[in-house]
Design an enzyme around this catalytic site. Structure first.
Site, mmCIF file in Angstrom:
data_model
loop_
_atom_site.group_PDB
_atom_site.id
_atom_site.type_symbol
_atom_site.label_atom_id
_atom_site.label_comp_id
_atom_site.label_asym_id
_atom_site.label_seq_id
_atom_site.Cartn_x
_atom_site.Cartn_y
_atom_site.Cartn_z
ATOM 1 N N GLN A 1 0.337 -11.377 -2.831
ATOM 2 C CA GLN A 1 -1.116 -11.304 -2.787
ATOM 3 C C GLN A 1 -1.621 -10.861 -4.148
ATOM 4 O O GLN A 1 -0.912 -10.217 -4.894
ATOM 5 C CB GLN A 1 -1.559 -10.255 -1.761
ATOM 6 C CG GLN A 1 -1.189 -10.575 -0.342
ATOM 7 C CD GLN A 1 -1.617 -9.473 0.613
ATOM 8 O OE1 GLN A 1 -1.360 -8.303 0.369
ATOM 9 N NE2 GLN A 1 -2.262 -9.846 1.693
ATOM 10 N N ASP B 1 -3.082 -8.353 -4.844
ATOM 11 C CA ASP B 1 -3.312 -7.127 -4.094
ATOM 12 C C ASP B 1 -3.748 -5.987 -5.016
ATOM 13 O O ASP B 1 -3.348 -5.935 -6.163
ATOM 14 C CB ASP B 1 -1.990 -6.749 -3.428
ATOM 15 C CG ASP B 1 -2.162 -5.803 -2.269
ATOM 16 O OD1 ASP B 1 -3.299 -5.647 -1.790
ATOM 17 O OD2 ASP B 1 -1.150 -5.224 -1.836
ATOM 18 N N LYS C 1 -12.750 -3.871 7.824
ATOM 19 C CA LYS C 1 -12.619 -4.699 6.624
ATOM 20 C C LYS C 1 -13.781 -5.662 6.465
ATOM 21 O O LYS C 1 -14.505 -5.952 7.414
ATOM 22 C CB LYS C 1 -11.304 -5.468 6.663
ATOM 23 C CG LYS C 1 -11.155 -6.351 7.895
ATOM 24 C CD LYS C 1 -9.838 -7.125 7.856
ATOM 25 C CE LYS C 1 -9.713 -8.022 9.065
ATOM 26 N NZ LYS C 1 -8.562 -8.914 9.020
ATOM 27 N N HIS D 1 -5.102 -1.590 -4.694
ATOM 28 C CA HIS D 1 -5.546 -0.457 -3.895
ATOM 29 C C HIS D 1 -6.306 0.509 -4.784
ATOM 30 O O HIS D 1 -5.815 0.887 -5.835
ATOM 31 C CB HIS D 1 -4.350 0.242 -3.241
ATOM 32 C CG HIS D 1 -3.666 -0.652 -2.252
ATOM 33 N ND1 HIS D 1 -2.578 -1.410 -2.578
ATOM 34 C CD2 HIS D 1 -3.976 -0.947 -0.967
ATOM 35 C CE1 HIS D 1 -2.233 -2.132 -1.521
ATOM 36 N NE2 HIS D 1 -3.056 -1.872 -0.534
ATOM 37 N N ARG E 1 6.986 -11.036 5.466
ATOM 38 C CA ARG E 1 6.547 -10.733 6.819
ATOM 39 C C ARG E 1 7.235 -11.709 7.753
ATOM 40 O O ARG E 1 7.231 -12.917 7.494
ATOM 41 C CB ARG E 1 5.020 -10.872 6.952
ATOM 42 C CG ARG E 1 4.280 -9.887 6.068
ATOM 43 C CD ARG E 1 2.784 -9.962 6.267
ATOM 44 N NE ARG E 1 2.124 -9.146 5.264
ATOM 45 C CZ ARG E 1 0.803 -9.093 5.095
ATOM 46 N NH1 ARG E 1 0.010 -9.804 5.879
ATOM 47 N NH2 ARG E 1 0.271 -8.325 4.152
ATOM 48 N N HIS F 1 -8.165 -1.236 0.232
ATOM 49 C CA HIS F 1 -7.255 -2.357 -0.022
ATOM 50 C C HIS F 1 -8.115 -3.557 -0.398
ATOM 51 O O HIS F 1 -9.160 -3.760 0.205
ATOM 52 C CB HIS F 1 -6.472 -2.747 1.220
ATOM 53 C CG HIS F 1 -5.762 -1.628 1.911
ATOM 54 N ND1 HIS F 1 -4.401 -1.601 2.047
ATOM 55 C CD2 HIS F 1 -6.214 -0.518 2.531
ATOM 56 C CE1 HIS F 1 -4.056 -0.521 2.725
ATOM 57 N NE2 HIS F 1 -5.130 0.156 3.030
ATOM 58 N N CYS G 1 0.779 -1.226 0.000
ATOM 59 C CA CYS G 1 0.000 0.000 0.000
ATOM 60 C C CYS G 1 0.824 1.297 0.000
ATOM 61 O O CYS G 1 0.492 2.212 -0.773
ATOM 62 C CB CYS G 1 -1.039 0.012 1.116
ATOM 63 S SG CYS G 1 -0.677 -1.031 2.522
#
Length: 648
Positions: free
Chosen positions: A390, A392, A474, A394, A372, A520, A343
């Site tokens: 991911q 992912d 979320k 945004h 991570r 996200h 992000c």
RNA sequence: GCCGACGUAGCUCAGUGGUAGAGCAGCUGAUUCGUAAUCAGCAGGUCAGCGGUUCAAGUCCGCUCGUCGGCUCCA
């Protein structure tokens, strides 16, 4: 809860057949059962009032829909397992009278647990002894008694029994709540129930494992020893459960993955998978699928750095809130962090130029690799790793665009799950956690925005209090796999914090600067984790479009190798992932191998086929498709692949 | 990270202080085969790593690494 002074009042109970019974307030479900019939009263293990499970001996204090639960009802297990907890604690106390008991609990599965203050870990031999003792207790068939007691009396009782943990647990019960004990035989526990009537209604028990836990789940507290077990109404139900566990073991992606040559782990890279060629095919196949789908929804892919100056992570708030999960590195006396999320980099791209309200929504997708740090004890297989990517994205949008964006995301997510035959999807909205950024007003607003977006689509959801990310609430998507296990996959997270921290703005219709909202989004979650789940969901039988090898050509003998090579060539030229297995083995052997490797199609060629220019196709699901031309097979297979259809 | 268990051939496992084994997989040969395992031979090991006890360690002890089951956390 009833008190003697109100016992004269009447309440009305609606039974499942629609009939209504007026009974005195304080009447118990067991008494109602007796008035209906002796057989029912004997068979009942519990009751439900307006869907809430209650003990058969609990006095009823309000009108409602009463349902009596017998061992045939799905809820029976709750009563049975809760009672089995007490039987287990009883057994442990009989074997080791000096042990102190804490509390029992059952999770959402078929397991129950009970914690003990015990000087060492329980061994498998201990579990066998405890289980044997439990069976003795079940044979004694003592009734479970429900006893209401004052707080003072309870405290005195447990103090006398030497149950110090219980005295502390008692203090945690809110003032004004009725304190109840449950007793069977000589064993008494502080418990709100509900329980079965008699020990023999617990038809089968089995202890599963033991482990140590922190008291009340807090790492600064002392350790207790926990025992897990399961219990059912009958030995048959227990066998079915064990069968289900065996199924799960057979599908375990940590076994199937290496067996199908998809991935491996090496000691040098703990919790970080190596994808082999076949695993990489699946990995890339999933990415292409997501790419194709999201492009149609207006997403643009970006590629962003892996390692960024620590300053960025201070700006984003990750350093303050997520530091414990990050990897750091230093070079040229400058401190960097390896990105755990994409992000902040997307915020930076957004910030590179002046944005107009006309540009919004801007949707950045990123398959960037994330790292991570996960504590060594928590990593497992592909489902929890330290390096992953991911699907992912945004979205930067205006406040009033949130609804449309969330709606489009939800639609896309459900379409993806449908492709993999995940039809059972549960949606949860997670609200503000304790450790968070931003004012309560912003959180109020954000939480409401998500719920309204779902409500406007008519999508049912549950609320998961306090489980949101530190930057915003979320929506999580939980799916059930082929054998009923639930996995969290997608997530949609609203974020008012990052745009503010990165001072992102756009110029509105009014010519003034406004702050965009950031959403996200991940759909499969992480590709790694999704592959793990997909392996278990499909038991390694990937849909044709994802199967690493889609067809294997099997010449009956060396004599037909030339024709086999020709067929193989044609399949490969048509874009199919085909292999030629011309090893000097009997056909049955090679068929078996292809079956074990879950290859969707086996293409057999021998004298008959070579002569006629045909092929004979067998499916892994069993059975021959019969003789056809290579072209017909290619058309059939490529069409299934194009549509990403699952059935073969 | 914490508690516990485990680590022997590519895989599944046997080996309780005295010469490291089996089946499958692999390789070689024979067989030329019609829809889930053809036969024979060969090869394969720093018993996770390091240290200790012992005349002698796969076996007993300690540490490290990794895996598994939990705690906690989570995509």
């Amino acid at each position: 809860m009833a008190s003697p002074t109100t016992a004269t009042e009447t309440i009305e109970l609606t039974l499942p057949d629609g009939s209504v019974r007026a009974v005195a307030r304080g009447t118990t479900p067991l008494e109602v059962a007796r008035s209906i019939g002796r057989g029912l009263a004997r068979a009942a293990v519990g009751a439900a009032v307006d869907g809430e499970l209650v003990d058969l001996r609990q006095p009823l204090d309000r009108s409602g829909a009463l349902r009596l639960i017998t061992s045939r009802d799905p809820e029976a297990g709750i009563f049975i397992r809760h009672s089995a907890e007490h039987v287990m604690a009883d057994a442990v106390k009989r074997l080791w009278p000096e042990v102190e008991i804490d509390v029992g609990r059952q999770d959402h599965s078929e397991k129950f647990q009970y914690d003990f203050r015990f000087p060492r870990a329980f061994t498998p031999e201990d579990l066998e002894r405890i289980e044997a003792k439990m069976k003795e207790i079940l044979a004694e068939d003592a009734p479970f008694e429900r006893i209401e007691i004052s707080r003072q009396e309870a405290a005195k009782l447990f103090a006398e029994m030497g149950e110090r943990l219980k005295v502390e647990r008692l203090a945690d019960i809110p003032e004004g709540e009725t304190i109840t004990l449950f007793r069977h035989g000589r064993f008494t526990d502080l418990c709100r129930g509900p329980h079965v009537q008699r020990a023999s209604q617990i038809g089968a028990v089995k202890l599963l494992e033991a482990s140590s836990v922190y008291w009340k789940g807090d790492e600064s507290n002392e350790r207790l020893q926990r025992i897990y077990g399961t219990a059912f109404a009958s030995a048959k139900d227990l066998r079915a459960y064990e069968e289900q566990l065996a199924q799960a073991r057979a599908r375990d992606h940590r076994r199937l993955g290496p067996e199908l040559d998809l991935f491996s782990f090496q000691p040098e890279a703990p919790a970080t998978p190596f994808f082999h060629p076949k695993g990489a095919l699946i990995y890339n196949g999933l990415m292409s699928f997501v790419r194709q789908l999201q492009t149609g929804y207006g997403y643009q892919e970006v590629i962003t750095p892996q390692i960024l100056d620590l300053e960025l992570w201070h700006t984003s708030g990750h350093y303050e809130n997520y530091r414990d999960n990050m990897f750091f590195t230093e070079v040229d006396d400058r401190r960097f962090a390896v990105k755990p999320m994409n992000c902040p980099t997307h915020c930076q791209i957004f910030g590179t130029r002046l944005r107009s309200y006309r540009d919004l929504p801007i949707r950045y997708a990123d398959f960037g690799r994330l790292h991570r740090y996960e504590r060594s004890g928590v990593v497992t297989g592909l489902t929890r790793v330290r390096s992953f990517c991911q699907d992912d994205a945004h979205v930067f949008c205006r406040e009033e665009q949130i609804g449309d964006e969330v709606r489009a995301m939800t639609e896309m997510i459900l379409r993806i799950y449908d492709t993999f035959d995940f039809h059972d999807v549960e949606i949860e909205v997670s609200t503000r956690p304790e450790k968070r950024l931003g004012s309560d007003e912003v959180w109020d607003h954000a939480e409401r925005a998500l719920m309204e977006a779902l409500e406007r689509q008519g999508i049912a959801y549950q609320i998961n209090e306090g489980d949101g990310a530190f930057y915003g609430p979320k929506i999580d998507f939980q799916v059930a796999d082929a054998i009923g296990r639930s996995w969290q996959l997608g997530t949609i997270q609203l974020d008012y914090q990052l745009p503010q921290r990165f001072a992102l703005t756009y110029v509105g219709e009014d010519g003034a600067e406004h702050r965009p909202v950031m959403i996200h989004r991940a759909m499969l979650g992480s590709i790694e984790r999704f592959i793990g789940i997909l392996i278990e969901h499909t038991a390694g039988r990937f849909p044709l479009w994802l199967a690493p090898v889609q067809a294997v050509v099997l010449p009956i003998s060396e004599k037909f190798l030339d024709y086999g090579e020709d067929v193989h060539r044609r399949l490969v030229d048509a874009g199919l992932r085909a292999e030629l297995d011309a090893r000097n083995e009997k056909l049955g052997y090679r068929i078996r191998e292809a079956q074990v490797q879950q290859v969707p199609y086996m293409v057999v060629v021998g004298a008959r086929e070579a002569e006629a220019g045909m092929i004979n196709v067998r499916r892994r699901s069993g059975g021959e498709l019969g003789s056809m031309t290579p072209e017909a097979f290619i058309d059939h297979a490529t069409e299934l692949i194009r549509q990403r259809r699952n059935e073969l």
